[in-house]
Design an enzyme around this catalytic site. Structure first.
Site, mmCIF file in Angstrom:
data_model
loop_
_atom_site.group_PDB
_atom_site.id
_atom_site.type_symbol
_atom_site.label_atom_id
_atom_site.label_comp_id
_atom_site.label_asym_id
_atom_site.label_seq_id
_atom_site.Cartn_x
_atom_site.Cartn_y
_atom_site.Cartn_z
ATOM 1 C CE LYS A 146 -4.199 -1.099 2.233
ATOM 2 N NZ LYS A 146 -5.152 -0.975 3.346
ATOM 3 C CD GLU A 188 -0.951 -0.155 12.410
ATOM 4 O OE1 GLU A 188 -1.686 -1.403 12.277
ATOM 5 O OE2 GLU A 188 -1.272 0.827 11.921
ATOM 6 C CG HIS A 251 -6.437 1.613 10.561
ATOM 7 N ND1 HIS A 251 -6.075 0.477 11.498
ATOM 8 C CD2 HIS A 251 -4.909 1.558 9.958
ATOM 9 C CE1 HIS A 251 -4.764 0.278 11.292
ATOM 10 N NE2 HIS A 251 -4.246 0.950 10.569
#
Length: 364
Positions: A146, A188, A251
């Protein structure tokens, strides 16, 4: 753990690549062998990381490439935008570098995202290598292809799926990471437990103090297991048509916090940590998880030194920001919710339920 671990990202069309994890990898010649051949390489870094590691990396790459340039960008999420991206293009075009030129992203998630995006579009695609120097980048943003920049109306809304040739995660670069950035990276790491591996969540709870103390063996396992989970997900759903969306747990609200506060006021990991707590509460309000799970996750996030209460942006502002999120569909706000510990899914959530959660956590 062994000196070097390797996790492979399985992709079709000969695009599979390795994540190398260990100490001393910047100085190890094996890290840089077998990459695409080119006359030139360009290291893209920022004002914080470049003085620490750019020359070391350039010296290693000189054994592979005849010419190695360094482009230094401003540091911080606020600079993840067109002007910084254009500085990369200005160098590439100004030096007449060709379509075989290899870009090396040396830094955290911002540098990795921008360098990857530049690689995706320069001459319709040049190879690039991720060299993440933050925990967040090593466990998440450097892996999976990404790439993006931010827009004032939404985070990561302009970008491309574009895979690197390799990821080199040198654990020694975490020694220079400020404590706040280390904690942000732990958000994360924590994410992977609830969405994919209940046992890993238990391991994080048991080893959190060692992670905060930067124990290399413990950090190495956290990076490896995080990358293994992400590799499995990306290998099945590279372009986020379904399963890969689970990696965005926390997110939707997290990105709203970052956009609403102004990029860089909250670190990405801080916003995601808070977003996970609220998404866990939404999971509970949706009848998917018991009350105890919400408290368990909130407690872990708090122990990691991360925020659990959102800023007071107002419920309507949050809802408007979340409708711009990439997971929104036909105006409906969709969240990654925990369906049971170790399994997550994407769910459309009514505005009224989102408002209840925001109000309960003081976001009004």
């Amino acid at each position: 753990m062994p000196a070097t671990d390797t996790v492979r990202i399985p992709l079709p069309d000969d695009r599979a690549y390795d994540i190398r994890i260990g100490s001393g990898l910047l100085d190890e010649s094996a890290s840089w062998q077998g990459l695409p051949k080119a006359a030139a390489a360009v290291i893209v870094s920022n004002e914080t990381v470049a003085p620490l590691y750019a020359e070391r990396l350039r010296e290693r790459l000189r054994s592979v490439y005849a010419r190695v340039d360094i482009v230094v960008l401003p540091d911080g999420e606020a600079h993840k935008e067109w002007a910084s991206l254009n500085r990369i293009f200005d160098h590439l075009l100004g030096q007449a570098l060709d379509r075989k030129t290899v870009l090396f992203a040396l830094g955290g998630g911002v540098i990795g995202d921008m360098t990857g995006f530049a690689a995706a579009v320069y001459m319709r695609g040049v190879p690039f290598v991720q060299v993440p120097t933050t925990l967040l980048a090593q466990v998440d943003s450097s892996v999976g292809g990404k790439t993006a920049i931010n827009h004032p109306l939404g985070k990561n809304m302009l970008g491309a799926f574009y895979q690197p040739e390799r990821v080199i995660a040198d654990l020694d670069t975490l020694d220079s990471l400020p404590d706040r950035e280390l904690r942000a990276g732990l958000a994360e790491v924590i994410k992977y437990g609830p969405i994919a591996d209940a046992g890993f969540l238990c391991w994080i709870e048991d080893n959190l103090d060692a992670l905060l103390a930067r124990d290399k063996a413990v950090l190495g396992y956290a990076v490896r297991r995080s990358c293994e989970i992400k590799a499995e997900v990306v290998g099945q759903d590279e372009k986020e048509q379904g399963l890969r969306a689970i990696l965005n747990f926390g997110h939707t609200i997290g990105h709203a916090i970052e956009s609403g506060m102004g990029y860089g006021q909250w670190l990405h990991g801080e916003a995601v940590a808070c977003g996970m707590v609220l998404a866990a509460d939404l999971s509970r309000r949706s009848g998917l998880v018991p009350d105890g799970f919400v408290e368990r996750l909130r407690s872990l996030v708090e122990r990691a030194g991360l925020p659990t209460a959102p800023p007071k942006l107002g419920i309507e502002r949050y809802l408007a920001l979340m409708r711009v999120d990439k997971k929104a569909e036909a105006g409906a706000i969709r969240f990654v919710l925990i369906e049971e510990l170790g399994r997550a899914g994407l769910h459309a959530v009514p505005d009224a339920r989102i408002a209840e959660t925001l109000a309960a956590h003081g976001a009004a």
